[in-house]
Design a protein around this motif. Sequence first.
Motif, PDB file in Angstrom:
ATOM      1  N   LYS A 112      42.390  42.152  34.536  1.00  0.00           N
ATOM      2  CA  LYS A 112      41.585  43.376  34.546  1.00  0.00           C
ATOM      3  C   LYS A 112      41.038  43.675  35.930  1.00  0.00           C
ATOM      4  O   LYS A 112      41.026  44.826  36.375  1.00  0.00           O
ATOM      5  CB  LYS A 112      40.413  43.253  33.565  1.00  0.00           C
ATOM      6  N   ASP A 113      40.583  42.643  36.611  1.00  0.00           N
ATOM      7  CA  ASP A 113      40.022  42.860  37.938  1.00  0.00           C
ATOM      8  C   ASP A 113      41.087  43.316  38.927  1.00  0.00           C
ATOM      9  O   ASP A 113      40.815  44.130  39.809  1.00  0.00           O
ATOM     10  CB  ASP A 113      39.353  41.574  38.438  1.00  0.00           C
ATOM     11  N   ALA A 114      42.286  42.787  38.773  1.00  0.00           N
ATOM     12  CA  ALA A 114      43.365  43.200  39.660  1.00  0.00           C
ATOM     13  C   ALA A 114      43.767  44.643  39.381  1.00  0.00           C
ATOM     14  O   ALA A 114      44.133  45.394  40.292  1.00  0.00           O
ATOM     15  CB  ALA A 114      44.555  42.268  39.504  1.00  0.00           C
ATOM     16  N   LEU A 115      43.657  45.015  38.128  1.00  0.00           N
ATOM     17  CA  LEU A 115      44.054  46.374  37.741  1.00  0.00           C
ATOM     18  C   LEU A 115      43.264  47.428  38.513  1.00  0.00           C
ATOM     19  O   LEU A 115      43.787  48.481  38.877  1.00  0.00           O
ATOM     20  CB  LEU A 115      43.866  46.565  36.237  1.00  0.00           C
ATOM     21  N   VAL A 116      42.008  47.118  38.759  1.00  0.00           N
ATOM     22  CA  VAL A 116      41.166  48.064  39.497  1.00  0.00           C
ATOM     23  C   VAL A 116      41.821  48.448  40.820  1.00  0.00           C
ATOM     24  O   VAL A 116      41.821  49.620  41.212  1.00  0.00           O
ATOM     25  CB  VAL A 116      39.770  47.432  39.751  1.00  0.00           C
ATOM     26  N   TYR A 117      42.396  47.449  41.481  1.00  0.00           N
ATOM     27  CA  TYR A 117      43.027  47.722  42.769  1.00  0.00           C
ATOM     28  C   TYR A 117      44.297  48.534  42.613  1.00  0.00           C
ATOM     29  O   TYR A 117      44.617  49.393  43.415  1.00  0.00           O
ATOM     30  CB  TYR A 117      43.285  46.404  43.514  1.00  0.00           C
ATOM     31  N   ALA A 118      45.042  48.265  41.563  1.00  0.00           N
ATOM     32  CA  ALA A 118      46.250  49.051  41.312  1.00  0.00           C
ATOM     33  C   ALA A 118      45.869  50.511  41.089  1.00  0.00           C
ATOM     34  O   ALA A 118      46.495  51.434  41.607  1.00  0.00           O
ATOM     35  CB  ALA A 118      46.994  48.496  40.112  1.00  0.00           C
ATOM     36  N   GLN A 119      44.791  50.690  40.316  1.00  0.00           N
ATOM     37  CA  GLN A 119      44.358  52.056  40.020  1.00  0.00           C
ATOM     38  C   GLN A 119      43.891  52.769  41.280  1.00  0.00           C
ATOM     39  O   GLN A 119      44.120  53.969  41.464  1.00  0.00           O
ATOM     40  CB  GLN A 119      43.273  52.039  38.948  1.00  0.00           C
ATOM     41  N   GLN A 120      43.226  52.007  42.139  1.00  0.00           N
ATOM     42  CA  GLN A 120      42.816  52.600  43.415  1.00  0.00           C
ATOM     43  C   GLN A 120      44.023  53.084  44.186  1.00  0.00           C
ATOM     44  O   GLN A 120      43.960  54.082  44.897  1.00  0.00           O
ATOM     45  CB  GLN A 120      42.076  51.571  44.271  1.00  0.00           C
ATOM     46  N   GLY A 121      45.115  52.351  44.070  1.00  0.00           N
ATOM     47  CA  GLY A 121      46.339  52.736  44.753  1.00  0.00           C
ATOM     48  C   GLY A 121      47.151  53.708  43.923  1.00  0.00           C
ATOM     49  O   GLY A 121      48.325  53.957  44.188  1.00  0.00           O
ATOM     50  N   LYS A 122      46.542  54.256  42.894  1.00  0.00           N
ATOM     51  CA  LYS A 122      47.164  55.210  41.984  1.00  0.00           C
ATOM     52  C   LYS A 122      48.458  54.667  41.385  1.00  0.00           C
ATOM     53  O   LYS A 122      49.426  55.398  41.190  1.00  0.00           O
ATOM     54  CB  LYS A 122      47.452  56.551  42.704  1.00  0.00           C
ATOM     55  N   ARG A 123      48.465  53.391  41.092  1.00  0.00           N
ATOM     56  CA  ARG A 123      49.659  52.795  40.503  1.00  0.00           C
ATOM     57  C   ARG A 123      49.386  52.361  39.079  1.00  0.00           C
ATOM     58  O   ARG A 123      48.251  52.039  38.710  1.00  0.00           O
ATOM     59  CB  ARG A 123      50.092  51.557  41.310  1.00  0.00           C
TER      60      ARG A 123
END
Lengths: 146, 128
Positions: free
Chosen positions: B91-102
């Motif tokens: 879940k925490d890693a997902l935040v970064y993916a979302q920031q990168g619009k991925r």
Amino acid sequence: MAERPEDLNLPNAVITRIIKEALPDGVNVSKEARRAISQAASVFVLYATSCANNFAMKAKRKTLNAGDVMSAMEEMEFERFLQPLREALEAYKKGQKGKKEASEQKRKDKEKNSTDENDKSRDEEDEHMDDEQEGENEGEEEDVEN
Amino acid sequence: MAATAPAAPAESEVDRSRAEDDPRSAEPEEDGGNGQAGPTAGAQQQHRLAKLPLSRIKALMKADPDVSLASQESVFIIAKATELFVEMIAKDALVYAQQGKRKTLQRKDLDNAIEAIDEFAFLEGTLD
């Protein structure tokens, strides 16, 4: 048979499932990310074990117990895990108790039916297995101080 | 050498541990290995409460030379904690993916999470 800790991985399928269930639908996980998470999980086990073991050693115990693991979680700053872990532990204990009672009941039933041939051979198998298990168990538990 | 019973009398958990270390209930030891056919055989009785195989967790724990014995409960709790850990880091890693619009979690998202989050500091330098 000495495996390096790094070689002991957790099953990919299970790790993948845990990840998928944690993330919203439509999110994918790259193979590299999955592999890294799996590795991280193994490291987590090693670290948690080491931490928990310190508590056991401090208390002059040779057997690591659940309380040690709880203390380790706190030390590792994973307090958020404590509540769910406590609940899981309760459920687990109940399950164990039920299982033990069930297998004792089965044992009793088998003893009663020992005249029946089928059960008899199963009975012997069972005893044999228990011996095996016991042997194996002791082998494992007595891994002892390396 | 009488290193048989894990029975450390002082331990409050000992009765429980002993009961669980009873060979009959020592299911986690068997990872479906011995072809035990009997109904009491542990191989199939994976504790539904833990998704990760306790035998594998235990093997990892035993890799630590300082660890002599571990109660079944402790193995279970570590398995459960590991599950929670995997959920958390994903879940925490997902935040970064979302920031990168991925919508796909990538390795770099993991790296970012590890760097940013205190609880994951122990992972630094440990992953390939």
